[in-house]
Design a protein around this motif. Structure first.
Motif, mmCIF file in Angstrom:
data_model
loop_
_atom_site.group_PDB
_atom_site.id
_atom_site.type_symbol
_atom_site.label_atom_id
_atom_site.label_comp_id
_atom_site.label_asym_id
_atom_site.label_seq_id
_atom_site.Cartn_x
_atom_site.Cartn_y
_atom_site.Cartn_z
ATOM 1 N N ARG A 203 -87.132 -39.191 -99.063
ATOM 2 C CA ARG A 203 -85.679 -38.920 -99.040
ATOM 3 C C ARG A 203 -85.177 -38.407 -100.386
ATOM 4 O O ARG A 203 -85.590 -38.888 -101.427
ATOM 5 C CB ARG A 203 -84.832 -40.157 -98.700
ATOM 6 N N TYR A 204 -84.203 -37.481 -100.312
ATOM 7 C CA TYR A 204 -83.558 -37.011 -101.545
ATOM 8 C C TYR A 204 -82.120 -36.625 -101.201
ATOM 9 O O TYR A 204 -81.501 -37.243 -100.328
ATOM 10 C CB TYR A 204 -84.390 -35.869 -102.172
ATOM 11 N N THR B 267 -91.996 -42.836 -94.934
ATOM 12 C CA THR B 267 -92.716 -43.630 -95.941
ATOM 13 C C THR B 267 -94.214 -43.634 -95.647
ATOM 14 O O THR B 267 -95.038 -43.453 -96.547
ATOM 15 C CB THR B 267 -92.155 -45.070 -95.983
ATOM 16 N N THR B 268 -94.556 -43.804 -94.378
ATOM 17 C CA THR B 268 -95.964 -43.764 -93.961
ATOM 18 C C THR B 268 -96.608 -42.451 -94.408
ATOM 19 O O THR B 268 -97.693 -42.434 -94.994
ATOM 20 C CB THR B 268 -96.056 -43.870 -92.410
ATOM 21 N N ARG C 36 -89.170 -42.765 -104.173
ATOM 22 C CA ARG C 36 -88.377 -42.954 -102.958
ATOM 23 C C ARG C 36 -86.922 -43.197 -103.315
ATOM 24 O O ARG C 36 -86.603 -43.788 -104.346
ATOM 25 C CB ARG C 36 -88.930 -44.098 -102.116
ATOM 26 N N PHE C 37 -86.050 -42.716 -102.428
ATOM 27 C CA PHE C 37 -84.605 -42.928 -102.583
ATOM 28 C C PHE C 37 -84.035 -43.458 -101.273
ATOM 29 O O PHE C 37 -84.378 -42.932 -100.216
ATOM 30 C CB PHE C 37 -83.914 -41.631 -102.998
ATOM 31 N N ASP D 64 -83.874 -42.346 -89.701
ATOM 32 C CA ASP D 64 -84.550 -43.615 -89.938
ATOM 33 C C ASP D 64 -85.709 -43.767 -88.942
ATOM 34 O O ASP D 64 -85.592 -43.394 -87.766
ATOM 35 C CB ASP D 64 -83.570 -44.790 -89.757
ATOM 36 N N TYR E 38 -77.066 -48.478 -91.129
ATOM 37 C CA TYR E 38 -77.000 -47.203 -90.404
ATOM 38 C C TYR E 38 -77.931 -47.150 -89.194
ATOM 39 O O TYR E 38 -78.111 -46.113 -88.585
ATOM 40 C CB TYR E 38 -77.353 -46.051 -91.357
ATOM 41 N N PHE F 93 -75.438 -43.609 -104.234
ATOM 42 C CA PHE F 93 -76.688 -42.955 -103.807
ATOM 43 C C PHE F 93 -76.975 -41.762 -104.720
ATOM 44 O O PHE F 93 -78.128 -41.522 -105.106
ATOM 45 C CB PHE F 93 -76.572 -42.461 -102.358
HETATM 46 N N1 T5A Z 1 -79.396 -43.161 -97.207
HETATM 47 C C1 T5A Z 1 -80.399 -42.780 -98.055
HETATM 48 C C2 T5A Z 1 -78.077 -42.684 -97.388
HETATM 49 O O1 T5A Z 1 -77.188 -43.031 -96.642
HETATM 50 N N2 T5A Z 1 -77.807 -41.823 -98.407
HETATM 51 C C3 T5A Z 1 -78.782 -41.406 -99.299
HETATM 52 O O2 T5A Z 1 -78.482 -40.625 -100.236
HETATM 53 C C4 T5A Z 1 -80.130 -41.905 -99.108
HETATM 54 C C5 T5A Z 1 -81.215 -41.473 -100.073
HETATM 55 C C6 T5A Z 1 -82.213 -46.613 -96.284
HETATM 56 C C7 T5A Z 1 -80.968 -46.024 -95.718
HETATM 57 O O3 T5A Z 1 -80.253 -45.304 -96.713
HETATM 58 C C8 T5A Z 1 -79.687 -44.131 -96.138
HETATM 59 C C9 T5A Z 1 -80.695 -43.741 -95.114
HETATM 60 C C10 T5A Z 1 -81.204 -45.064 -94.576
HETATM 61 O O4 T5A Z 1 -80.408 -45.483 -93.484
HETATM 62 P P1 T5A Z 1 -84.714 -45.998 -96.630
HETATM 63 O O5 T5A Z 1 -84.864 -47.103 -97.628
HETATM 64 O O6 T5A Z 1 -85.456 -44.757 -96.864
HETATM 65 O O7 T5A Z 1 -83.169 -45.624 -96.513
HETATM 66 O O8 T5A Z 1 -84.985 -46.542 -95.178
HETATM 67 P P2 T5A Z 1 -86.248 -47.339 -94.676
HETATM 68 O O9 T5A Z 1 -85.689 -48.347 -93.755
HETATM 69 O O10 T5A Z 1 -87.161 -47.747 -95.770
HETATM 70 O O11 T5A Z 1 -87.115 -46.248 -93.954
HETATM 71 P P3 T5A Z 1 -86.859 -45.508 -92.598
HETATM 72 O O12 T5A Z 1 -86.116 -46.344 -91.634
HETATM 73 O O13 T5A Z 1 -86.266 -44.201 -92.938
HETATM 74 O O14 T5A Z 1 -88.312 -45.358 -92.007
HETATM 75 P P4 T5A Z 1 -89.425 -44.230 -92.267
HETATM 76 O O15 T5A Z 1 -89.858 -44.295 -93.695
HETATM 77 O O16 T5A Z 1 -89.029 -42.933 -91.734
HETATM 78 O O17 T5A Z 1 -90.586 -44.764 -91.334
HETATM 79 P P5 T5A Z 1 -91.884 -45.624 -91.704
HETATM 80 O O18 T5A Z 1 -92.928 -44.778 -92.271
HETATM 81 O O19 T5A Z 1 -91.462 -46.816 -92.441
HETATM 82 O O20 T5A Z 1 -92.352 -45.993 -90.228
HETATM 83 C C11 T5A Z 1 -91.592 -46.840 -89.377
HETATM 84 C C12 T5A Z 1 -92.518 -47.545 -88.372
HETATM 85 O O21 T5A Z 1 -93.104 -46.581 -87.491
HETATM 86 C C13 T5A Z 1 -94.522 -46.579 -87.590
HETATM 87 C C14 T5A Z 1 -94.844 -47.239 -88.912
HETATM 88 O O22 T5A Z 1 -96.114 -47.850 -88.907
HETATM 89 C C15 T5A Z 1 -93.714 -48.246 -89.034
HETATM 90 O O23 T5A Z 1 -93.983 -49.396 -88.308
HETATM 91 N N3 T5A Z 1 -94.948 -45.163 -87.516
HETATM 92 C C16 T5A Z 1 -95.461 -44.590 -86.407
HETATM 93 N N4 T5A Z 1 -95.737 -45.076 -85.192
HETATM 94 C C17 T5A Z 1 -96.250 -44.200 -84.273
HETATM 95 N N5 T5A Z 1 -96.495 -42.870 -84.518
HETATM 96 C C18 T5A Z 1 -96.229 -42.356 -85.721
HETATM 97 N N6 T5A Z 1 -96.474 -41.055 -85.965
HETATM 98 C C19 T5A Z 1 -95.688 -43.227 -86.738
HETATM 99 N N7 T5A Z 1 -95.316 -43.047 -88.029
HETATM 100 C C20 T5A Z 1 -94.870 -44.229 -88.481
#
Ligand code: T5A
Ligand code: NA
Length: 186
Positions: free
Chosen positions: A97-98, A20-21, A41-42, A15, A127, A72
């Motif tokens: 994610r997949y 996503t970015t 996205r998943f 996470d 999580y 999931f």
């Molecule tokens: N899950 C998922 C399961 O348990 N089983 C499964 O089968 C699947 C598919 C939700 C939860 O579900 C679990 C995993 C997760 O716990 P989600 O909806 O993908 O999954 O989660 P989100 O909360 O949407 O996304 P993430 O927490 O994974 O975040 P990301 O997408 O990795 O990060 P992002 O791009 O949103 O960036 C986060 C922040 O950081 C900044 C961004 O601007 C943003 O503010 N940022 C940076 N800052 C500095 N330097 C960099 N290089 C940066 N890149 C981004």
């Protein structure tokens, strides 16, 4: 000769790694260079199954661990026919994610459940604790050893721009290679 197929490009990671970015930036960059690309996205929280998952993640409902794992999984399977169709049409899919998230997150659950429970300081969703995310990272490190999947490890602790440049180059290579290979199991 038919249409060249698209590539399946999946970004996995803990996470907040920036998936996503990077998916958004990548789709835009591929389109700017004349390639057909779409983002998915998943979990896809927009479907009925996705809404059950979203409610669970936001701790608005509780689900048994096997049940949520299968939700999931079902949430991916419900998109597979559409994904295949798009790949056959030559559209590359950039997927946030997949299935490897499915394996890594579920298998991280038996790791020290007592220690994970109740720890905060990460985010608000189910999580989002650093102890749990460390366990997930270790699972990912095991999973990328699978030789049947062509994983590339990206150092996400750099600027958004630097990470993007690397992912874009790798993706363009993947699209070129995919054109000459049949679509396997999704
Ligand atoms: N899950 C998922 C399961 O348990 N089983 C499964 O089968 C699947 C598919 C939700 C939860 O579900 C679990 C995993 C997760 O716990 P989600 O909806 O993908 O999954 O989660 P989100 O909360 O949407 O996304 P993430 O927490 O994974 O975040 P990301 O997408 O990795 O990060 P992002 O791009 O949103 O960036 C986060 C922040 O950081 C900044 C961004 O601007 C943003 O503010 N940022 C940076 N800052 C500095 N330097 C960099 N290089 C940066 N890149 C981004
Ligand atoms: Na995300």
């Amino acid at each position: 000769m038919g249409v060249r197929r698209g590539a399946l490009i999946v970004l996995e990671g803990v996470d907040r790694a920036g998936k996503t970015t990077q998916c958004k930036r990548l789709v835009q960059a591929l389109r700017d260079s004349g390639k057909e690309a779409e983002m998915m996205r998943f979990p896809d929280r927009t479907t009925m199954i996705g809404q059950l998952i979203s409610s669970y993640l936001e701790k608005k409902s509780n689900l048994e661990d096997h049940t949520v794992h299968l939700l999931f999984s079902a949430n991916r399977w419900e998109q597979v026919p559409l994904m295949k169709k798009k790949l056959e049409q030559g559209i590359s899919l950039v997927v946030d994610r997949y299935a490897f998230s499915g394996v890594a997150f579920t298998s991280a659950k038996p790791v020290n459940p007592a220690e994970v429970a109740g720890r905060g300081g990460f985010g608000d969703e189910r999580y989002e604790t650093s102890v749990f995310q460390r366990a997930v990272q270790q699972k990912f490190e095991q999973l990328i050893k699978d030789p049947s999947v062509n994983w590339k490890v990206i150092d996400a602790a750099r600027s958004i721009e630097d990470v993007h440049t690397e992912i874009k180059t790798l993706s363009e290579n993947a699209i070129n290679i995919a054109e000459n290979q049949p679509i396997g199991e999704l």
